[in-house]
Enzyme design. Structure first.
Site, PDB file in Angstrom:
ATOM      1  N   GLY A  93      -3.014 -20.009  34.123  1.00 27.53           N
ATOM      2  CA  GLY A  93      -4.296 -20.686  34.227  1.00 27.53           C
ATOM      3  C   GLY A  93      -4.365 -21.883  33.311  1.00 27.53           C
ATOM      4  N   PHE A 153      -6.130 -23.726  30.211  1.00 25.55           N
ATOM      5  CA  PHE A 153      -6.895 -23.250  29.053  1.00 25.55           C
ATOM      6  C   PHE A 153      -8.308 -23.822  29.020  1.00 25.55           C
ATOM      7  CE2 PHE A 153      -3.583 -26.121  27.024  1.00 25.55           C
ATOM      8  CZ  PHE A 153      -4.351 -27.266  27.005  1.00 25.55           C
ATOM      9  N   HIS A 177      -3.158 -32.796  20.210  1.00 22.97           N
ATOM     10  CA  HIS A 177      -3.023 -34.264  20.168  1.00 22.97           C
ATOM     11  C   HIS A 177      -3.140 -34.912  21.547  1.00 22.97           C
ATOM     12  CE1 HIS A 177       1.571 -34.966  20.935  1.00 22.97           C
ATOM     13  NE2 HIS A 177       1.099 -34.048  21.737  1.00 22.97           N
TER      14      HIS A 177
END
Lengths: 409, 409
Positions: A295, A297, A315
């Site tokens: 999936g 996040f 980042h």
């Protein structure tokens, strides 16, 4: 003739004369067979260079204490030295030479190169310490230097060339538009209209599961040392559950459960990736220790965990999205839990972090909104979402970790 | 998430395990909300990476004696460090900062840059020793480091940024196709069909006489030290007449007659250029000492001379054309005369000449058929056309000279 090429002299001491205007005395010339062969001359376009008439009056002499020009020239033409290496990796020269030394002519034949160009190419790699050479002239035979022999031979466990392949076919070009990125804040990669045709490049990397896996192995090869360091260096004694967000092939989870067998780890990534993670984890015999979740996040409701890790994830995003992830991690952590971010942390004083700052600028070129950060930046963000405090730990610089601590209950 | 960015870890010592095939045990996964958001996924294109299945079985551990990866990564990403400097020159940041220190925000406003990107840009330049910074955070003020302050402020007599401007707007991009140049031997510059639109770039450099002169001053700034060295170092005592082929603004002739007032010098270049040479020579008050000839050195019948010079000319051409020029020079030289070529001479052993070899590869990218050479190559060629012998003299490395001697009568 005009010289448009790379010149790299150094400054020598000479009598210094401040520039001055010499009176114009008129001219006295001999002309003969006027001839003009500039390519594309005659069209007047918007100036890229502004005019500075004083410039043409100078006498171009350098004072005895003129600073050495060479470091400036070295940096200015470093793109070409870099490109020579990237092309060698792109052509897989080092794998070829791992089978035995070859002459320039044999290299040209094997890699289908323009024969006359190969000696300069090979000797440039030699002078950059990437190749060695036995003999001279056409019979001379080239072999890999120690670094390419170790890191740039495909099919060996220490291959780290995947990243250079990415630079060769993507990043080098996109950095060619760094000026525009800096002017507009706009990403210069496949998403830029200019690069509509680059779709093919992207597909050639991710078009099949096999290629995707190879790419992720290659990228993982560059971060795995830092992951292993985290698994050993951080205190995992009280940790029962670990969740790695954007875990790719599950390499970090593998390191964590290998070094800390009491930990149950979950690695989360997109479905197509997690299929590959499953294979990789099974090969390492760690299937019982590691759960694989599929999936995004952004959508996936994080499972409760004692430690949540994000390696080179934070980042990628702008501040707003960074904060969403940090909040989500905070909420999912058990009391006393820890959030760990592995990234190219910029030093707090922002004075010496060349790789981390280049990485952050690389985000500008290649990842809309992304940027790297200092541990001080991170500390401010995590406190804002509720964490108690944070600390930085050194892994394999410039890859380091910051750890945010959630208060115990 | 996939990381496509610059990562620069080093290798640390760890227990070395040879790679091995771990039995496949099946998998056990938790999936949730399958989601796939790769850009441009799903199209299968010709592979750029070949598959090496053994690769995915490795455990990616490094032996204790693994060589330090950092030099390899430094070279591999040097293109981005180089590009940061080139963009700073292209934007003329250093001229701006020569007027006084500025904050990142002031730089962004003055140069019309995307505000959030400027601190990373400026701190990257700082970490590369190109800028200095007083203070921290948004109030911090940037100034030029010593090298840019000396060499990269436009309008000063020591400005050497023209070459970097050329790299920024031309060579960096064309080197992006170095792989193709190596495969085909074909020039990758404005002459390549891919770059049809680049005509504008070329015109912006040469569209007006003013721009052409500025460009030639900029290029001359990089070679003038070597020219001055030649004028001082070579024995001009017996020389009455000197002819400089492709003399651009006549800088070499100026150096020769300034250091050796008994010499009468002629500088030859295309008509449009020689007009500018006339102005430049007049400004330096040397009109009586230097004749200016207009024409192509391919067509122009060389006048008799005791010394003929070619600065960064010979490397522009293929061997056949090189030989034509050498023959023509031999015929035009008086008995006992000398031909001098200033170029980036590759060392005879071809083992350590990074700038000269990169220059030669730059010819491959930017100058059809051109290549640099060793003094031994030169010696063979000049003997073939009748010269007695040749010698190399050091000027300002990597710019050096080779001198071919014609027998006296």
């Amino acid at each position: 003739m005009l010289n448009l090429a790379i010149v790299q002299p150094t400054v020598v001491g000479n009598g210094w004369q401040p520039y001055c205007t010499v009176p114009f005395k008129g001219s006295n010339c001999h002309t003969s067979q006027p001839h003009l062969n500039y390519r594309h001359s005659g069209v007047n376009c918007p100036a890229l260079f502004s005019s500075h008439s004083i410039f043409s009056f100078n006498t171009m002499t350098a004072p005895p204490d003129a600073p050495d020009l060479r470091p400036l020239l070295d940096l200015g033409v470093a793109f070409s030295a870099s490109r020579v290496l990237l092309t060698a990796v792109e052509l897989d020269l080092f794998t070829l030479l791992s089978r035995g030394p070859l002459t320039a002519s044999e290299i040209a034949t094997a890699l289908k190169l323009h024969q006359p160009a190969v000696p300069d190419f090979a000797d440039a790699l030699l002078s950059l310490n990437m190749l060695t050479r036995e003999g001279d002239g056409p019979e001379a035979r080239y072999s890999n230097g120690p670094l390419p022999a170790y890191y740039l031979v495909k099919g060996t466990p220490t291959y780290k060339g995947g990243f250079f392949e990415m630079c060769a076919i993507r990043l080098y070009q996109y950095w060619g538009h760094f000026t525009e990125a800096l002017q507009t804040g706009r990403c210069q990669n496949e998403s830029h209209p200019r690069n509509a045709g680059a779709k093919d490049v992207w597909s050639s990397i991710f078009g099949t599961d096999e290629k995707l896996e190879e790419f992720m192995q290659a990228m993982g090869a560059l971060t795995n040392d830092a992951q292993r360091e985290l698994a050993k260096k951080m205190d995992w004694g009280t940790v029962s559950s670990h969740l790695d967000l954007g875990g790719a092939l599950g390499l970090l989870s593998c390191e964590v459960v290998s070094a800390n067998p009491h930990v149950k780890s979950t690695t989360l990534d997109l479905e197509r990736v997690s299929k590959l993670a499953r294979k990789n984890i099974a090969r390492r015999g760690l299937t019982d220790k590691i759960s694989i979740a599929s999936g995004s996040f952004w959508d996936w409701p994080f499972t409760k965990a004692d430690v949540i890790t994000m390696g080179l994830i934070l980042h990628d995003y702008d501040l707003e999205k960074k904060m969403v992830l940090l909040r989500k991690a905070y909420d999912a952590l058990n009391p006393g839990g820890r959030l760990v971010a592995i990234d190219h942390l910029i030093e707090d004083d922002r004075r010496g972090s060349v790789p981390a700052l280049l990485m952050s600028l690389n985000m500008l070129v290649d990842q809309e909104g992304g940027f790297d950060f200092t541990s001080r930046d991170f500390d401010g963000w995590v406190k804002e979402v509720g964490f108690d405090h944070s600390e930085k730990i050194e892994l394999v610089p410039p890859l380091n970790a910051v750890i945010a601590y959630k208060k115990g209950s």
